[in-house]
Design a protein around this motif. Structure first.
Motif, PDB file in Angstrom:
ATOM      1  N   SER A 169       6.335  -2.997  -7.454  1.00  0.00           N
ATOM      2  CA  SER A 169       6.995  -3.567  -6.270  1.00  0.00           C
ATOM      3  C   SER A 169       8.452  -3.143  -6.207  1.00  0.00           C
ATOM      4  O   SER A 169       8.964  -2.770  -5.150  1.00  0.00           O
ATOM      5  CB  SER A 169       6.935  -5.100  -6.311  1.00  0.00           C
ATOM      6  N   GLN A 170       9.131  -3.217  -7.359  1.00  0.00           N
ATOM      7  CA  GLN A 170      10.558  -2.908  -7.390  1.00  0.00           C
ATOM      8  C   GLN A 170      10.823  -1.425  -7.144  1.00  0.00           C
ATOM      9  O   GLN A 170      11.857  -1.065  -6.585  1.00  0.00           O
ATOM     10  CB  GLN A 170      11.155  -3.337  -8.733  1.00  0.00           C
ATOM     11  N   MET A 171       9.886  -0.561  -7.576  1.00  0.00           N
ATOM     12  CA  MET A 171      10.073   0.879  -7.392  1.00  0.00           C
ATOM     13  C   MET A 171       9.353   1.416  -6.162  1.00  0.00           C
ATOM     14  O   MET A 171       9.444   2.602  -5.864  1.00  0.00           O
ATOM     15  CB  MET A 171       9.569   1.626  -8.634  1.00  0.00           C
ATOM     16  N   THR A 172       8.609   0.529  -5.487  1.00  0.00           N
ATOM     17  CA  THR A 172       7.786   0.896  -4.313  1.00  0.00           C
ATOM     18  C   THR A 172       6.889   2.099  -4.601  1.00  0.00           C
ATOM     19  O   THR A 172       6.784   3.028  -3.808  1.00  0.00           O
ATOM     20  CB  THR A 172       8.654   1.158  -3.064  1.00  0.00           C
ATOM     21  N   THR A 173       6.255   2.086  -5.778  1.00  0.00           N
ATOM     22  CA  THR A 173       5.308   3.153  -6.141  1.00  0.00           C
ATOM     23  C   THR A 173       3.908   2.695  -5.732  1.00  0.00           C
ATOM     24  O   THR A 173       3.180   2.094  -6.518  1.00  0.00           O
ATOM     25  CB  THR A 173       5.368   3.443  -7.655  1.00  0.00           C
ATOM     26  N   LEU A 174       3.563   3.006  -4.495  1.00  0.00           N
ATOM     27  CA  LEU A 174       2.319   2.506  -3.901  1.00  0.00           C
ATOM     28  C   LEU A 174       1.077   3.030  -4.615  1.00  0.00           C
ATOM     29  O   LEU A 174       0.138   2.265  -4.866  1.00  0.00           O
ATOM     30  CB  LEU A 174       2.277   2.875  -2.415  1.00  0.00           C
ATOM     31  N   GLU A 175       1.068   4.339  -4.930  1.00  0.00           N
ATOM     32  CA  GLU A 175      -0.126   4.919  -5.557  1.00  0.00           C
ATOM     33  C   GLU A 175      -0.415   4.267  -6.904  1.00  0.00           C
ATOM     34  O   GLU A 175      -1.565   3.977  -7.233  1.00  0.00           O
ATOM     35  CB  GLU A 175       0.040   6.438  -5.710  1.00  0.00           C
ATOM     36  N   ARG A 176       0.647   4.040  -7.677  1.00  0.00           N
ATOM     37  CA  ARG A 176       0.456   3.370  -8.976  1.00  0.00           C
ATOM     38  C   ARG A 176      -0.059   1.951  -8.758  1.00  0.00           C
ATOM     39  O   ARG A 176      -0.916   1.461  -9.501  1.00  0.00           O
ATOM     40  CB  ARG A 176       1.785   3.363  -9.727  1.00  0.00           C
ATOM     41  N   GLY A 177       0.463   1.281  -7.745  1.00  0.00           N
ATOM     42  CA  GLY A 177       0.010  -0.069  -7.418  1.00  0.00           C
ATOM     43  C   GLY A 177      -1.453  -0.101  -7.020  1.00  0.00           C
ATOM     44  O   GLY A 177      -2.191  -1.023  -7.393  1.00  0.00           O
ATOM     45  N   LYS A 178      -1.886   0.935  -6.301  1.00  0.00           N
ATOM     46  CA  LYS A 178      -3.300   1.004  -5.888  1.00  0.00           C
ATOM     47  C   LYS A 178      -4.215   1.184  -7.093  1.00  0.00           C
ATOM     48  O   LYS A 178      -5.324   0.633  -7.135  1.00  0.00           O
ATOM     49  CB  LYS A 178      -3.496   2.154  -4.898  1.00  0.00           C
ATOM     50  N   ARG A 179      -3.745   1.959  -8.075  1.00  0.00           N
ATOM     51  CA  ARG A 179      -4.556   2.130  -9.292  1.00  0.00           C
ATOM     52  C   ARG A 179      -4.664   0.811 -10.058  1.00  0.00           C
ATOM     53  O   ARG A 179      -5.704   0.507 -10.645  1.00  0.00           O
ATOM     54  CB  ARG A 179      -3.954   3.226 -10.175  1.00  0.00           C
TER      55      ARG A 179
ATOM     56  N   CYS B  20       5.886  -2.348  -0.719  1.00  0.00           N
ATOM     57  CA  CYS B  20       5.648  -0.904  -0.591  1.00  0.00           C
ATOM     58  C   CYS B  20       5.388  -0.492   0.854  1.00  0.00           C
ATOM     59  O   CYS B  20       5.116   0.683   1.131  1.00  0.00           O
ATOM     60  CB  CYS B  20       4.476  -0.473  -1.473  1.00  0.00           C
ATOM     61  N   GLY B  21       5.421  -1.453   1.764  1.00  0.00           N
ATOM     62  CA  GLY B  21       5.240  -1.146   3.186  1.00  0.00           C
ATOM     63  C   GLY B  21       3.790  -1.015   3.614  1.00  0.00           C
ATOM     64  O   GLY B  21       3.511  -0.635   4.762  1.00  0.00           O
ATOM     65  N   ALA B  22       2.842  -1.302   2.721  1.00  0.00           N
ATOM     66  CA  ALA B  22       1.414  -1.232   3.065  1.00  0.00           C
ATOM     67  C   ALA B  22       0.996  -2.577   3.665  1.00  0.00           C
ATOM     68  O   ALA B  22       0.320  -3.383   3.018  1.00  0.00           O
ATOM     69  CB  ALA B  22       0.586  -0.895   1.829  1.00  0.00           C
ATOM     70  N   VAL B  23       1.435  -2.804   4.904  1.00  0.00           N
ATOM     71  CA  VAL B  23       1.267  -4.123   5.530  1.00  0.00           C
ATOM     72  C   VAL B  23      -0.203  -4.463   5.721  1.00  0.00           C
ATOM     73  O   VAL B  23      -0.615  -5.612   5.525  1.00  0.00           O
ATOM     74  CB  VAL B  23       2.026  -4.177   6.872  1.00  0.00           C
ATOM     75  N   LYS B  24      -1.021  -3.468   6.111  1.00  0.00           N
ATOM     76  CA  LYS B  24      -2.453  -3.724   6.355  1.00  0.00           C
ATOM     77  C   LYS B  24      -3.132  -4.186   5.076  1.00  0.00           C
ATOM     78  O   LYS B  24      -3.913  -5.153   5.080  1.00  0.00           O
ATOM     79  CB  LYS B  24      -3.117  -2.456   6.896  1.00  0.00           C
ATOM     80  N   GLU B  25      -2.843  -3.508   3.969  1.00  0.00           N
ATOM     81  CA  GLU B  25      -3.442  -3.895   2.681  1.00  0.00           C
ATOM     82  C   GLU B  25      -2.976  -5.288   2.264  1.00  0.00           C
ATOM     83  O   GLU B  25      -3.769  -6.095   1.763  1.00  0.00           O
ATOM     84  CB  GLU B  25      -3.071  -2.878   1.596  1.00  0.00           C
ATOM     85  N   ALA B  26      -1.688  -5.559   2.478  1.00  0.00           N
ATOM     86  CA  ALA B  26      -1.157  -6.885   2.149  1.00  0.00           C
ATOM     87  C   ALA B  26      -1.850  -7.958   2.983  1.00  0.00           C
ATOM     88  O   ALA B  26      -2.193  -9.038   2.482  1.00  0.00           O
ATOM     89  CB  ALA B  26       0.353  -6.922   2.403  1.00  0.00           C
ATOM     90  N   GLU B  27      -2.064  -7.641   4.252  1.00  0.00           N
ATOM     91  CA  GLU B  27      -2.730  -8.577   5.172  1.00  0.00           C
ATOM     92  C   GLU B  27      -4.150  -8.886   4.701  1.00  0.00           C
ATOM     93  O   GLU B  27      -4.591 -10.039   4.718  1.00  0.00           O
ATOM     94  CB  GLU B  27      -2.757  -7.948   6.565  1.00  0.00           C
ATOM     95  N   ASN B  28      -4.871  -7.832   4.253  1.00  0.00           N
ATOM     96  CA  ASN B  28      -6.245  -8.021   3.763  1.00  0.00           C
ATOM     97  C   ASN B  28      -6.281  -8.928   2.543  1.00  0.00           C
ATOM     98  O   ASN B  28      -7.165  -9.790   2.416  1.00  0.00           O
ATOM     99  CB  ASN B  28      -6.877  -6.670   3.416  1.00  0.00           C
ATOM    100  N   ILE B  29      -5.318  -8.736   1.622  1.00  0.00           N
ATOM    101  CA  ILE B  29      -5.241  -9.590   0.431  1.00  0.00           C
ATOM    102  C   ILE B  29      -4.953 -11.028   0.850  1.00  0.00           C
ATOM    103  O   ILE B  29      -5.587 -11.979   0.360  1.00  0.00           O
ATOM    104  CB  ILE B  29      -4.136  -9.090  -0.531  1.00  0.00           C
ATOM    105  N   PHE B  30      -4.000 -11.196   1.754  1.00  0.00           N
ATOM    106  CA  PHE B  30      -3.581 -12.536   2.196  1.00  0.00           C
ATOM    107  C   PHE B  30      -4.746 -13.303   2.828  1.00  0.00           C
ATOM    108  O   PHE B  30      -4.962 -14.479   2.535  1.00  0.00           O
ATOM    109  CB  PHE B  30      -2.428 -12.411   3.193  1.00  0.00           C
ATOM    110  N   ILE B  31      -5.509 -12.627   3.663  1.00  0.00           N
ATOM    111  CA  ILE B  31      -6.644 -13.274   4.354  1.00  0.00           C
ATOM    112  C   ILE B  31      -7.698 -13.744   3.358  1.00  0.00           C
ATOM    113  O   ILE B  31      -8.302 -14.809   3.516  1.00  0.00           O
ATOM    114  CB  ILE B  31      -7.262 -12.302   5.386  1.00  0.00           C
TER     115      ILE B  31
END
Length: 705
Positions: free
Chosen positions: A422-432, A459-470
Motif C-alpha cells: 500500500s505504501q509503495m503502491t506496488t499493485l502487481e505485488r499486491g495482486k500476488r 494503488c488506485g485499483a478502485v474496481k478491485e477495492a469495490e469488489n472486496i468491500f462488497i
C-alpha cells in the motif's frame, strides 16, 4: 501374619502427616519384606503417602505390585494425582488399564480426572468418546462430571459444545458457571462473560475468586472502568480484596483503563505480593509508557527476592517502546543479559519490537540474526517492524525470505506485507498476495481483507477495492473509510460522499479519520461548502477536537478553490495552529500554484524566521518566483541556498518488473542496469526531438500553402 499386617497398617496411618519420604520408604520396605504387597489397605495408604509427597513413580510402583487392584478408589486417587501434576498421558493410560478389569467400573470420581487429562492434551477425539460413554452410562446428570465436560470443551476451544453441555445441565454448581465464563473470556467474548457473571448471581450463587477474576479481566479487556469499579465494590463486600488472583486482576484492570493511582492503591494494599501482582503493576505502568516507574518496581522486586520473568521484562520494554526511551530499553537489555533471561524467545521478540519502534533498525536486524531458532512470531515482528520504520522494500524481502525458510505466513505476515505494498503502491505485488490469500483460505480474516481493500484503494485499483468491500461479511470503520478514500482520491468524489452518508445511516461510530476522508473527497471535487459542513459536523455533533491533520485538510480544501486568504485567516484565528510549519508550508505551496506571490512571500518569511535552514521552503519560493517571472527573486533564493549549503532533496521512485522492485533516485548512476537504462532514455530523447522537428517543419509547410 495378620498381626504384622495390623501393626504395619496402624503405622501407615500414623504417618499420615509425614513430611519426609524416608519414613514412608522404611514402611514400604517392611511391607515388601513381609510379603504384604497385595494387602489393599496397606497399598492404598502407601500410595496416598507417596502422592502427598509428589512421589508419583513410587506410588505407581506400589500400584503395579498389587497385580489386580480391585479398589476403584486407588485408581481414582492415582489418576487425580497424575492430572494434578499435569501428567495427562499417564492418567489416560491408567484409564485404559482400568478398562481391562471388567469387575471394576469407573465412577463419578474417575471421569473428572480423565476429562481434565483430555483437555490438557487437547485430545478432542478421545474426549468426545468419553462424552458418548457418559451419555450411555447416564452420568451426565452428575454436576461434577458435567462441569468437567464443559471445562474440557472450553480448553479445546470447542465453545459451542461447552455451551450446549452447560445449557443441558439440570443443576449447575459454581465451578460450572466459572468454566463457562472462562470459556467466553478465552474466546474474546468479554460481554458474554460478564452477562453470565450476572446470570450466575441471579441464581443465588455467590461469586468466588475465579468468578471475580474472570469478570474483572473481562472489564479490563473492554476498557470498562465503571463496571470494573462496581465489581470491585462487590469484591470488598464479599471479602476477596486480599485474594492474590482477584487483586492482581484489579491492578491490571485499573492499569488498562488508565486509573494508575487506583491500580497503585490496590497493589500497595496487597500484603504478600505474588509475581502475578508485580507483573500486573509493571504492566500497568508499561501500558502508559512510564519507564521510570517500571524500573523502580523492578528494583523493588529484586530487593524483595522476587525473580522477574519474561513477562516482567516484556512490560518494561513495552513502556520503553511507547516512550521511545532507548536508554531505558538498553538498561532492560543489559538486565536480561546479567540475569540469564535471554533463553526466552518472548524476550527476544519484545526486544526486536522495542528496537524497531525506537528506530534502531540495524540493532533489531543483528538481534534477529542472533536468534537460535526463528519462528512465525519473530518473522512477523521483523516484517511489521520494517513497515513501521518505513523500510518497505526490506519488509517484502523478509516476507519472501520467511517463505523460503519453510515458514508459512499467517494473517499477521500477510497484513504487514499488504501494508508495505500500500505504501509503495506496488499493485502487481499486491495482486500476488491476493492470490496467496485465496490459495491459503485467508479470505475469512477481517483483518487481512481490510488490509487487501486498503492496498487496492491506495494503488488506485478502485474496481478491485469495490469488489472486496462488497464481499466483506461485516464492514468495520476501517473498511468503510478505506473505500471512501479510494473513491475520493480517484475522481469519484460523489460516490465517496454517498458512501459516507450510508456509513452514517448504518450507525457506524465515526472517527476523525472518516471525517478526513470525507473532507478530502470534497477537496478533490471542489465542494467547499459541503467540506466545511462536514468539518462543523465533526466538531459540533461528534465533539472531535480538530488536530493539525483536520486543519490541514480544510486549508487544502480552501486553497484548491482559490480561497487562499480564507485559509490564512483560519490559521490566524486559531492560536494552537497559527505558527504550525506544516500548515504554513501547505499554504505556501498553494500560493506557488495559484501565483499569489504577495501572500506567498509573507508566509515564506514566517517559515524562514522559524527555520532558516529549511530547504523545502526555499525550493517552493524558487518555484513560485519562477512561475511568476520574478527571475531576480529566483536568483536571490538560489544564491541563499548556495551560501547556506542547501540542496534539494533528491526525488526517489521505483518500478516493478518481472516480480522485482527496483528503486532509483534522480541522477542515480549506481543502480542495477543503469547503463542500459540511460541508453534507453537517450534513444527516447532522440525520438522525441526528431518528432518535434518534424512537427515544426510540417507546421511551417502548411503555413505557406
Amino acid at each position: 501374619m495378620g498381626t504384622i499386617a495390623e501393626i504395619l497398617f496402624s503405622a501407615s496411618r500414623s504417618l499420615r502427616n509425614a513430611s519426609s519420604i524416608r519414613h514412608i520408604q522404611v514402611l514400604h520396605q517392611k511391607v515388601i519384606s513381609f510379603g504384604l504387597q497385595r494387602n489393599m489397605g496397606l497399598c492404598k495408604n502407601l500410595i496416598d503417602h507417596y502422592i502427598k509427597l509428589g512421589e508419583y513413580l513410587y506410588a505407581d510402583s506400589v500400584f503395579r505390585s498389587t497385580e489386580t487392584p480391585s479398589d476403584i478408589t486407588i485408581w481414582n486417587g492415582l489418576m487425580a494425582s497424575y492430572t494434578k501434576s499435569s501428567m495427562f498421558v499417564e492418567a489416560i493410560l491408567m484409564f485404559e488399564d482400568l478398562l481391562q478389569f471388567p469387575y471394576l467400573k469407573p465412577d463419578g470420581y474417575t471421569y473428572p480426572s480423565l476429562l481434565k487429562a483430555c483437555g490438557g492434551l487437547r485430545k478432542v477425539d478421545y474426549g468426545e468418546k468419553v462424552h458418548g460413554r457418559l451419555m450411555k452410562e447416564g452420568l451426565l446428570c452428575e454436576v461434577v462430571i458435567a462441569s468437567a465436560l464443559v471445562s474440557f470443551y472450553a480448553k479445546c476451544s470447542l465453545f459451542l459444545s461447552a455451551i450446549k453441555v452447560f445449557d443441558e445441565m439440570p443443576v449447575r454448581d459454581l465451578a460450572c458457571w466459572n468454566n463457562l465464563m472462562s470459556c467466553y473470556y478465552q474466546s474474546g467474548q468479554y460481554e458474554k462473560a460478564l452477562e453470565y457473571f450476572e446470570m450466575m448471581k441471579s441464581t443465588g450463587l455467590s461469586p468466588d475468586s475465579v468468578s471475580f477474576t474472570v469478570a474483572i479481566s473481562s472489564c479490563a479487556r473492554l476498557l470498562d472502568k465503571e463496571r470494573g469499579r462496581s465489581i470491585h465494590e462487590e469484591v470488598l463486600r464479599n471479602g476477596f480484596e486480599f485474594d492474590p488472583f482477584v487483586s492482581s486482576a484489579l491492578v491490571d484492570m485499573y492499569g488498562k483503563t488508565g486509573c494508575l493511582l487506583q491500580a497503585k492503591k490496590v497493589f500497595d494494599a496487597i500484603k504478600d505480593k505474588s509475581l502475578v501482582a508485580w507483573n500486573a503493576m509493571i504492566g500497568s505502568y508499561g501500558q502508559n509508557g512510564d519507564t521510570v516507574s517500571c524500573i523502580e518496581l523492578l528494583a523493588r522486586m529484586t530487593r524483595e527476592h522476587i525473580r522477574p520473568t519474561s513477562v516482567t521484562i516484556g512490560s518494561l520494554l513495552v513502556a520503553c517502546a511507547k516512550s521511545a526511551q532507548v536508554r531505558h530499553g538498553r538498561f532492560a537489555h543489559g538486565f536480561m543479559m546479567r540475569n540469564y533471561l535471554f533463553h526466552d524467545i518472548f524476550i527476544h521478540i519484545s526486544l526486536l519490537d522495542f528496537y524497531f519502534k525506537c528506530g534502531c533498525v540495524e540493532i533489531a536486524e543483528k538481534l534477529f540474526r542472533m536468534l537460535p531458532e526463528s519462528n512465525i512470531v519473530s518473522w512477523n515482528v521483523m516484517i511489521s517492524g520494517y513497515v513501521s520504520a518505513g523500510c518497505y522494500f526490506k519488509a517484502l524481502d523478509t516476507f519472501d525470505d520467511m517463505r523460503k525458510s519453510g515458514i508459512q505466513p499467517d494473517e499477521i505476515s500477510v497484513t504487514s506485507a499488504l501494508t508495505a505494498c500500500s505504501q509503495m503502491t506496488t499493485l502487481e505485488r499486491g495482486k500476488r498476495l491476493h492470490e496467496y490469500i485465496n490459495r491459503n483460505e485467508l479470505t475469512s480474516s477481517e483483518v487481512v481483507m481490510g488490509a487487501l481493500l486498503d492496498m487496492y484503494a491506495k494503488c488506485g485499483a478502485v474496481k478491485e477495492a469495490e469488489n472486496i468491500f462488497i464481499k466483506l461479511p461485516t464492514k468495520d470503520l476501517v473498511s468503510w473509510t478505506s473505500m471512501i478514500v479510494a473513491y475520493g482520491s480517484h475522481g469519484r468524489a460523489f460516490d465517496a460522499l454517498n458512501l459516507f452518508d450510508e456509513m452514517i445511516h448504518a450507525r457506524v461510530r465515526l472517527d476523525r479519520i472518516a471525517f478526513l476522508a470525507a473532507i478530502s473527497a470534497c477537496s478533490h471535487a471542489g465542494l467547499v461548502d459541503q467540506g466545511l459542513s462536514y468539518f462543523n459536523l465533526m466538531v459540533g455533533n461528534y465533539k472531535i477536537i480538530p488536530t493539525i491533520a483536520e486543519y490541514s485538510c480544510v486549508i487544502d480544501l480552501l486553497c484548491r478553490s482559490g480561497r487562499l486568504h480564507d485559509a490564512y485567516n483560519l490559521l490566524l484565528k486559531n492560536s494552537s495552529i497559527r505558527e504550525d510549519p506544516d500548515l504554513l508550508s501547505t499554504l505556501l505551496a498553494a500560493c506557488s500554484i495559484s501565483g499569489d506571490i504577495e501572500l506567498g512571500e509573507q508566509i515564506g518569511n514566517l517559515l524562514l524566521e522559524k527555520d532558516p535552514d529549511d530547504q523545502s521552503t526555499y525550493t517552493i519560493l524558487e518555484k513560485m518566483y519562477s512561475s511568476g517571472k520574478r527571475f531576480d527573486k529566483k536568483r536571490e533564493i538560489r544564491s541563499k541556498m548556495k551560501n547556506l549549503g542547501l540542496k534539494k532533496n533528491l526525488g526517489c521512485s521505483w518500478i516493478e518488473v518481472d516480480e522485482r522492485i527496483q528503486s532509483f533516485t534522480a541522477a542515480d548512476k549506481v543502480f542495477a542496469e543503469a547503463e542500459s537504462t540511460y541508453h534507453c532514455l537517450s534513444l527516447l530523447y532522440s525520438e522525441i526531438q526528431s518528432n518535434d522537428e518534424k512537427s515544426v517543419q510540417g507546421a511551417g509547410e502548411s503555413s505557406f500553402q
